[in-house]
Write a protein that holds these residues in place. Structure first.
Motif, short mmCIF file in Angstrom:
data_model
loop_
_atom_site.label_atom_id
_atom_site.label_comp_id
_atom_site.label_asym_id
_atom_site.label_seq_id
_atom_site.Cartn_x
_atom_site.Cartn_y
_atom_site.Cartn_z
N THR A 52 0.96 -1.11 -0.10
CA THR A 52 -0.15 -0.28 -0.23
C THR A 52 0.88 1.18 -0.05
OG1 THR A 52 -1.61 -1.10 1.25
CG2 THR A 52 -1.90 1.29 1.16
N LEU A 72 -6.21 2.74 0.16
CA LEU A 72 -7.01 2.25 1.32
C LEU A 72 -8.44 1.89 1.15
CD1 LEU A 72 -6.50 1.72 4.45
CD2 LEU A 72 -7.10 4.05 4.85
N LEU A 76 -9.54 -1.93 1.86
CA LEU A 76 -10.69 -2.23 2.66
C LEU A 76 -11.85 -3.00 2.08
CD1 LEU A 76 -10.74 0.85 4.80
CD2 LEU A 76 -9.74 -1.27 5.46
N LEU A 140 -6.09 -5.96 7.91
CA LEU A 140 -6.55 -4.71 7.95
C LEU A 140 -5.70 -3.57 8.58
CD1 LEU A 140 -9.00 -2.37 7.64
CD2 LEU A 140 -9.87 -3.29 10.01
N VAL A 141 -5.00 -3.88 9.71
CA VAL A 141 -3.98 -3.11 10.39
C VAL A 141 -2.79 -2.97 9.29
CG1 VAL A 141 -2.14 -3.09 12.14
CG2 VAL A 141 -4.60 -3.85 12.61
N LEU A 144 -3.85 -0.22 6.92
CA LEU A 144 -3.87 1.21 7.47
C LEU A 144 -2.63 1.72 7.90
CD1 LEU A 144 -6.81 0.43 10.19
CD2 LEU A 144 -6.99 2.07 8.21
N THR A 145 -1.52 0.83 8.03
CA THR A 145 -0.20 1.17 8.45
C THR A 145 0.46 1.67 7.27
OG1 THR A 145 0.03 -0.63 10.25
CG2 THR A 145 2.13 0.21 9.15
N GLY A 148 -1.09 5.02 6.20
CA GLY A 148 -0.57 5.95 7.14
C GLY A 148 0.75 6.63 6.90
#
Length: 403
Positions: A52, A72, A76, A140-141, A144-145, A148
């Motif tokens: 990502t 993202l 998701l 999912l984490v 997001l990481t 971010g």
């Protein structure tokens, strides 16, 4: 420091250095995302995080933050669809096909951007291929990481610079125009019809650069909402100047087509003014940030435009038609340099350019005064930087509104 080093290189060197710099950013973001997911969140195989981050940082400059958000969204959606399909059907021959189709159809139904559609399908493929429903939260984490980290790199560490993005696209377009006009001048010099047609083709390809310039302009409209007001004004003004490149590209293409269809005796006298305008456009490409370069380009183009008009001859001749077409090119160059079109036309009639090219950036004196007033307010001192003068303590103590 890296940007200053890049700015000191030649045009080709700057492009190579910028590409390497962006690749290093993408590499660093992917590595950082993997390290955070692996050692902070203790995930044994955090593939979603570096993927990502890396994909987001390889987007066009000015769009990397938006790209990260869209990635993202796709991740998701793909994770959700993949996990649901695995939970309902388990591992089987139809699971992969159903997961991919549902991901694509859902993204399309939501009218998502293309990157969201693709990433949703890719994420669902990875989920189904690995076939481990227990790791859904972990993935999912990771997503997001990665997003971010990409936002930190693109918005905090290396934020987009609207003016630099616009100037880079302008330079590419100007280089392409100058290259086409150089070929056209060579065709006139050699009286080569095939070379003249080649120049027409090169100038037609300038349209691709102009499309890129429009894309950068649309991106800058979003980016300038987040920058300081004075910088936004500079960017808006430069965007207005950049829009004149459309006219310049069109007038150069039209002029090249007229030259390619003209006879040898008609076009031979145009070689010197064509090379002059080519030199002017090339100088603009190398010095868009320099006000003096823009002013010299405007003055030189005006000189060529007035001389071309004076030597055009009778209005009903092919030579006059070519001369007026070339004058249009010169007029577009002066307008792009920053002079209002009405002032350009008046200058051609009078032979003198009274209007000066506006500064490419905020005037240093104005920035100096602004910074001085800000520091004075922060420090509680009524200092004003006007010509280096400072208000005396006795006067400040008796100023209105102070005790």
């Amino acid at each position: 420091m890296a940007r200053r080093a890049v700015s000191g290189l030649s045009g080709g060197g700057r492009r190579v250095a910028l590409d390497v710099w962006l690749l290093l950013q993408a590499t660093a973001s992917a590595t950082a995302a993997w390290l955070v997911a692996r050692y902070v969140f203790d995930h044994p195989a955090p593939y979603f995080a570096p993927i990502t981050a890396m994909v987001a940082l390889t987007a066009n400059l000015g769009e990397r933050g938006l790209h990260a958000i869209r990635l993202l969204q796709g991740v998701l959606l793909g994770l959700l669809v993949g996990q649901l399909v695995l939970a309902l059907l388990g591992e089987g021959p139809g699971t992969m096909a159903l997961a991919v189709f549902v991901s694509l159809a859902t993204a399309r139904a939501l009218r998502s951007a293309q990157i969201v559609v693709v990433q949703a399908a890719v994420s669902s493929i990875l989920v189904v291929a690995l076939g481990d429903q227990a790791n859904g939260v972990q993935r999912l984490v990771d997503a997001l990481t990665g997003a971010g980290i990409a936002l930190v790199f693109s918005q905090l560490l290396f934020p987009p610079e609207p003016l630099a993005l616009l100037r880079r696209a302008e330079t590419a377009a100007l280089d392409a125009i100058a290259g086409g006009l150089t070929t056209l001048a060579d065709a006139i010099d050699r009286d080569d019809d095939s070379l003249a047609q080649q120049a027409v083709g090169e100038l037609r390809e300038v349209l691709d650069h102009l499309l890129e310039l429009r894309r950068v302009g649309r991106t800058n409209t979003r980016v300038t909402r987040r920058v300081l007001m004075w910088r936004a004004k500079v960017v808006v003004r430069e965007k207005e100047n950049a829009e004149h490149l459309d006219l310049l590209g069109a007038s150069c293409l039209m002029f090249a087509r007229l030259v390619a269809s003209a006879g040898s005796d008609t076009r031979e006298r145009l070689q010197e003014p064509v090379r002059g305008l080519t030199a002017v456009i090339a100088s603009l490409a190398d010095g868009l940030d320099d006000r003096d370069t823009r002013q010299r380009a405007a003055d030189r183009s005006l000189e060529l435009a007035t001389r071309i008009t004076a030597e055009a001859g009778p209005a009903d001749t092919d030579r006059a038609f070519l001369a007026y077409s070339l004058r249009t090119v010169a007029t577009d160059v002066v307008t792009f340099a920053g002079v209002d079109l009405a002032d350009v036309l008046e200058a051609i009639r009078t032979g003198a350019l009274d209007r000066r090219v506006p500064p490419a950036t905020m005037p240093p004196g104005r920035l100096h005064r602004w910074a001085g007033r800000l520091m004075g307010r922060l420090l509680g001192r009524p200092e004003r930087l006007r010509g280096g003068a400072r208000r005396s303590p006795s006067r400040s103590g008796t100023s209105k509104g102070r005790s």
